[in-house]
Design a protein around this motif. Sequence first.
Motif, PDB file in Angstrom:
ATOM      1  N   ALA A  25       0.859  -1.183   0.000  1.00  7.45           N
ATOM      2  CA  ALA A  25       0.000   0.000   0.000  1.00  7.45           C
ATOM      3  C   ALA A  25       0.895   1.233   0.000  1.00  7.45           C
ATOM      4  O   ALA A  25       1.848   1.317   0.785  1.00  7.45           O
ATOM      5  CB  ALA A  25      -0.921   0.006   1.215  1.00  7.45           C
ATOM      6  N   LYS A  27       1.197   5.560  -0.130  1.00 12.82           N
ATOM      7  CA  LYS A  27       0.529   6.828   0.134  1.00 12.82           C
ATOM      8  C   LYS A  27       0.917   7.853  -0.921  1.00 12.82           C
ATOM      9  O   LYS A  27       2.091   8.107  -1.166  1.00 12.82           O
ATOM     10  CB  LYS A  27       0.910   7.350   1.525  1.00 12.82           C
ATOM     11  N   SER A  46     -11.449   7.121  -6.880  1.00 10.47           N
ATOM     12  CA  SER A  46     -11.467   6.221  -5.725  1.00 10.47           C
ATOM     13  C   SER A  46     -12.438   5.062  -5.922  1.00 10.47           C
ATOM     14  O   SER A  46     -13.567   5.248  -6.365  1.00 10.47           O
ATOM     15  CB  SER A  46     -11.861   6.999  -4.460  1.00 10.47           C
ATOM     16  N   ARG A  84      -9.074   5.546  -2.262  1.00 12.62           N
ATOM     17  CA  ARG A  84      -8.199   4.398  -2.488  1.00 12.62           C
ATOM     18  C   ARG A  84      -8.444   3.851  -3.875  1.00 12.62           C
ATOM     19  O   ARG A  84      -9.584   3.818  -4.356  1.00 12.62           O
ATOM     20  CB  ARG A  84      -8.484   3.312  -1.455  1.00 12.62           C
ATOM     21  N   TYR A  94      -3.235   4.728  -1.550  1.00 14.57           N
ATOM     22  CA  TYR A  94      -4.065   5.551  -0.690  1.00 14.57           C
ATOM     23  C   TYR A  94      -3.866   7.003  -1.113  1.00 14.57           C
ATOM     24  O   TYR A  94      -2.727   7.486  -1.174  1.00 14.57           O
ATOM     25  CB  TYR A  94      -3.676   5.383   0.778  1.00 14.57           C
TER      26      TYR A  94
END
Length: 206
Positions: A25, A27, A46, A84, A94
């Motif tokens: 994941a 950012k 998203s 996301r 994210y």
Amino acid sequence: MDFKGSDTIPGPRTEDHLPQTAQAAVKIVIVGGFGVGKTTMVGSVSEIRPLTTEETMTQAGVGVDDNYGSESKTATTVAMDFGRISITEQLVLYLFGTPGQERFWFLWNGLFEGALGAVVLIDTRRLEVSFDVIGRLEERGVPFVIAVNSFPDAPRYPVADLRAALDLAEEIPIIDCDARRRASSRDVLMTLLRFLHSLARAKAPT
């Protein structure tokens, strides 16, 4: 740019939990001046229902927030937007959209923590609001790409002119986009990921 006019993902959005196949994941922050389309981009791309912290604009912002080009805007982000998107079955991004008004920039430091990269959304009608944004990213060493959001009455400039006006290094990608369109917003994110990959390869020992 109104989020209500954005693309929507057909059918219900996915659950908030990560897919079981996800292995990484990352950012990513979406930054830019006031009213350039950050909330719109997060909302359009998203795969989960985006979290927004929009509040109705009041007279308190008159003379404080520069709403040129966004005179019809009735709400503004006061903390962050969150969304996301799964790029592959293994890789999830994210997305954190920052508030655009300068009076909320004190929140940026926390949002930048742990970010692998950033998208800088710009409006060619007011390039000057991007100068401080880009400067803050450069100070923190956060790699970024430039996404030129499409507004109907915005002037169009050659990439070389934009690069010179923003004082950007030659290797930083500049891409046109329409933040209302999911495919276009996803293309911007893919451009950022390719740029980050190229930076990683350049730093790798030979």
